[in-house]
Design a protein around this motif. Structure first.
Motif, PDB file in Angstrom:
ATOM      1  N   LYS A 135      41.400  60.091  79.425  1.00 32.60           N
ATOM      2  CA  LYS A 135      40.835  58.749  79.478  1.00 32.60           C
ATOM      3  C   LYS A 135      39.461  58.763  78.843  1.00 32.60           C
ATOM      4  O   LYS A 135      38.640  59.630  79.119  1.00 32.60           O
ATOM      5  CB  LYS A 135      40.735  58.289  80.941  1.00 32.60           C
ATOM      6  N   THR A 139      37.148  51.715  75.210  1.00 33.05           N
ATOM      7  CA  THR A 139      38.521  51.232  75.110  1.00 33.05           C
ATOM      8  C   THR A 139      38.738  50.639  73.720  1.00 33.05           C
ATOM      9  O   THR A 139      37.792  50.225  73.055  1.00 33.05           O
ATOM     10  CB  THR A 139      38.826  50.177  76.185  1.00 33.05           C
ATOM     11  N   TYR A 140      39.994  50.609  73.324  1.00 34.87           N
ATOM     12  CA  TYR A 140      40.330  50.166  71.970  1.00 34.87           C
ATOM     13  C   TYR A 140      41.472  49.162  72.021  1.00 34.87           C
ATOM     14  O   TYR A 140      42.457  49.368  72.736  1.00 34.87           O
ATOM     15  CB  TYR A 140      40.757  51.358  71.110  1.00 34.87           C
ATOM     16  N   THR A 371      44.619  53.574  74.163  1.00 34.19           N
ATOM     17  CA  THR A 371      45.713  53.288  73.276  1.00 34.19           C
ATOM     18  C   THR A 371      45.573  53.982  71.906  1.00 34.19           C
ATOM     19  O   THR A 371      46.496  53.864  71.077  1.00 34.19           O
ATOM     20  CB  THR A 371      45.799  51.778  73.005  1.00 34.19           C
ATOM     21  N   ASP A 458      34.688  50.806  84.380  1.00 30.07           N
ATOM     22  CA  ASP A 458      35.845  50.321  83.625  1.00 30.07           C
ATOM     23  C   ASP A 458      35.821  48.800  83.501  1.00 30.07           C
ATOM     24  O   ASP A 458      35.257  48.089  84.350  1.00 30.07           O
ATOM     25  CB  ASP A 458      37.147  50.735  84.311  1.00 30.07           C
ATOM     26  N   ASP A 485      34.909  41.900  77.512  1.00 28.94           N
ATOM     27  CA  ASP A 485      35.076  42.626  76.253  1.00 28.94           C
ATOM     28  C   ASP A 485      33.943  42.377  75.265  1.00 28.94           C
ATOM     29  O   ASP A 485      33.691  43.209  74.388  1.00 28.94           O
ATOM     30  CB  ASP A 485      36.407  42.257  75.588  1.00 28.94           C
TER      31      ASP A 485
END
Length: 624
Positions: A135, A139-140, A371, A458, A485
């Motif tokens: 992890k 993030t993508y 991802t 997160d 985001d």
């Protein structure tokens, strides 16, 4: 005679059959050696169907399918013979890799253990066994690029709105005379796309040849391109090694009127091993690349060379651990912040090749997790400068490599100040605990002298949070990171309500009196001064009440009057020292009715503890 005839005829027929199978075996192995894996698979299948050298041919067929990046087929053929006692232990590892490629992770771990049990020593494999969670804090969001073709496309480099990439599409190209026997696709070329118009064309100049070309990188000043190519220079193929392999080399070319001209072979190339996958540092003074040159860590490693002012090059330096392993590291990309991204099958990961990162001055390699990574091959990470957009390449959605566009969402930082809800002052040394949905602690933080705290968290979740400090009531709330985001930092300030205990807040002892006296003693004055400071400096809106008490000696009526005098003395002292009368709602004597020590045969110490003034909070307004 007839029986002899049939016997010899049978022997002859079997001999002819054996000779035919032997010839087919040689053909299959020759195709495999020549990297014609696609054609080799069909011949190996025929041999297995004829039950000829089944164990050998099954493992070889599995190898061919792994080279074609088809682990689902490799698993099938490896699995048929993996329990054969004559099989080489290396196939425990190969089978484990194929199983990982089809997400059968538990079985993969079983065969990695069996590989180690054969006496093989591998720190990399041990790490794979010890780690099962991958992890990244970043993030993508990922989607396929709209300029992929029906064949392989990969390896993006972007500069000033021009996208360079590698493709087997053979568009507007007349030099590709034959397909690549490895996978049946045309040989690779470098293409450029205008990001505004979407127009795609082969790179201009003397770059593309009839063999493989790409990937490429352009120097920061735009004057030089560095690119991978098969050993091919001056319109002719270069020398092959002793096994007749044409290796990859690095070349450079200079910009001239919109074309790349004056192609030069870099001096550290070799006919005996491959060098490719170039990447440049932000200042353009260091060139990173992949090579299987001798004396590396194993497989392919990542190296770097200095590019000198006079366009000469320093010696090739192996990056060593923790980047390189005994297996394969490829496709380096040096980000502008000094973070190295690369692809590897030697670090613990989700699939065949995963993408990893190593921050500058760090010794810990981080798997980018899903991802970005899948169960198959993920490689060629590139991030556009001063942007959250970038590209990777992967074969996760079909038989071919495809380019994916990502939007990188940096780790979310939750930060804030813990302050006093009444006066707004920051609270140092307060503790902040962040929990998951099950109440398990994720972070334990302590505020600094300014009441500040921060931590990474997160996105797209809700987290229970608790804040405490010994002089305040416990705070409970929720940190909501949904729809975050577009931000990198989430502000979450916390206000703590002071406990309703004046003595505790001011850190004062009770105000004690001498027997049958109501005057303020010296020790009591020191304690009252603390209360004055609290009411003036920390809580200027604080309203209190005073209650005074006596011991049990004397009549009830006398003690009530004595207690009232003590309350009045306490009130007068506070007013005399600057506390407004309206901030003391009342001062009241309770006599002996509320003893601190409830005793029938009281000692002198008990009596002293009962002769006191105490304070209670009436009102404490929160700050605006």
């Amino acid at each position: 005679m007839k029986n002899y005839y049939i016997f010899f005829l049978s022997i002859f027929i079997c001999s002819l059959g054996m000779q035919a199978q032997s010839g087919k075996q040689k053909k299959a192995d020759r195709l495999y050696k020549d990297f014609a894996y696609l054609e080799a698979t069909e011949v190996y299948k025929d041999l297995i169907e004829d039950e000829y050298n089944v164990t050998y041919n099954s493992t070889r067929l599995g190898d061919a399918y792994m080279m074609l990046r088809s682990p689902e087929n490799a698993v099938y053929y490896y699995g048929d013979v993996i329990e054969d006692t004559t099989i080489s232990p290396e196939y425990y590892y190969k089978y484990a890799q194929a199983l990982r490629g089809v997400k059968r992770y538990d079985e993969s771990r079983t065969f990695l253990k069996r590989y180690l049990e054969t006496g093989r020593d591998s720190d990399g494999i041990q790490t794979m066994l010890n780690k099962d969670e991958y992890k990244s804090m970043a993030t993508y969001k990922l989607q396929q690029a709209d300029f992929n073709s029906e064949v392989s496309d990969f390896g993006v480099f972007e500069m000033d709105g021009t996208i360079y990439f590698v493709s087997a599409r053979a568009q507007d190209v007349d030099v590709k005379e034959k397909t690549y026997s490895w996978n049946g696709e045309p040989f690779l070329d470098i293409y450029v796309m205008d990001s505004e118009t979407g127009n795609i064309m082969p790179v201009q100049g003397d770059i593309n040849t009839k063999l493989h070309d790409g990937p490429a990188v352009v120097s920061p000043d735009g004057s030089t391109i560095y690119f991978t190519r098969n050993n091919y220079f001056g319109n002719k193929e270069g020398k092959r090694d002793k096994d007749k392999t044409n290796h990859l080399k690095l070349y450079s070319a200079t910009s001239s009127n919109g074309s790349w001209m004056d192609v030069k072979e870099l001096p550290f190339n070799s006919n005996d091993y491959s060098i490719g996958h170039p990447s440049l540092s932000r200042d353009g003074k260091t060139l990173y690349f992949t090579s299987d040159m001798p004396n590396g860590n194993g497989g392919t490693d990542i190296y770097k060379v200095a590019i000198n002012e006079d366009n000469t090059y320093g010696p090739a330096e192996n990056l060593g651990a923790p980047v390189n392993t005994e297996f394969d590291e490829t496709f380096p990309f040096m980000d502008t912040d000094g973070t190295l991204y690369f692809s590897s099958n030697g670090h613990a990961g989700l699939g065949l090749f995963d993408i990893f990162r190593l921050e500058e001055d760090s010794e810990t390699v981080e798997n980018l997790g899903e991802t970005i990574n899948s169960s198959l091959d993920d490689f060629a990470y590139f991030q556009v400068e001063d942007s959250k957009e970038g590209y990777i390449s992967s074969n996760r959605e079909g038989d071919n490599d495809n380019i994916f566009v990502f939007n990188k969402i940096n780790p979310l930082v939750v930060a804030g100040t813990v302050s006093d809800a009444v006066n707004g002052n920051p609270i140092s040394s307060a503790t902040v605990r962040i929990m998951d949905e099950n109440g398990e602690e994720l972070a334990f933080l302590e505020t600094n002298e300014d009441g500040y705290y921060e931590t990474q968290i997160d996105r797209n979740l809700e987290f229970p949070v608790e804040a405490k400090e010994i002089r305040y009531e416990t705070f409970n709330g929720t940190i909501d990171t949904r729809d975050s985001d577009e931000i990198d930092t989430l502000k979450y300030d916390i206000k703590l309500n002071p406990i309703k205990d004046v003595e505790y807040l001011a850190e004062i002892d009770n105000i004690y009196f001498d027997f049958d006296k109501s005057n303020i003693r010296t020790d009591a004055a020191k304690e009252l001064d603390k209360l004055v400071a609290l009411m003036k400096d920390e809580y200027p809106e604080l309203v209190i009440a005073i209650g005074s008490h006596t011991d049990r000696r004397g009549t009830d009526a006398y003690n009530e009057k004595l207690a009232e005098r003590r309350a009045k003395s306490t009130f007068d002292y506070l007013v005399a020292n600057g506390i407004a009368e309206n901030r003391i709602q009342e001062y009241k004597g309770y006599g002996e009715n509320k003893p601190a020590i409830d005793c029938d045969r009281c000692s002198e110490k008990d009596h002293q503890l009962n002769r006191r003034s105490m304070f209670s909070v009436v009102e404490m307004k929160e700050s605006e």
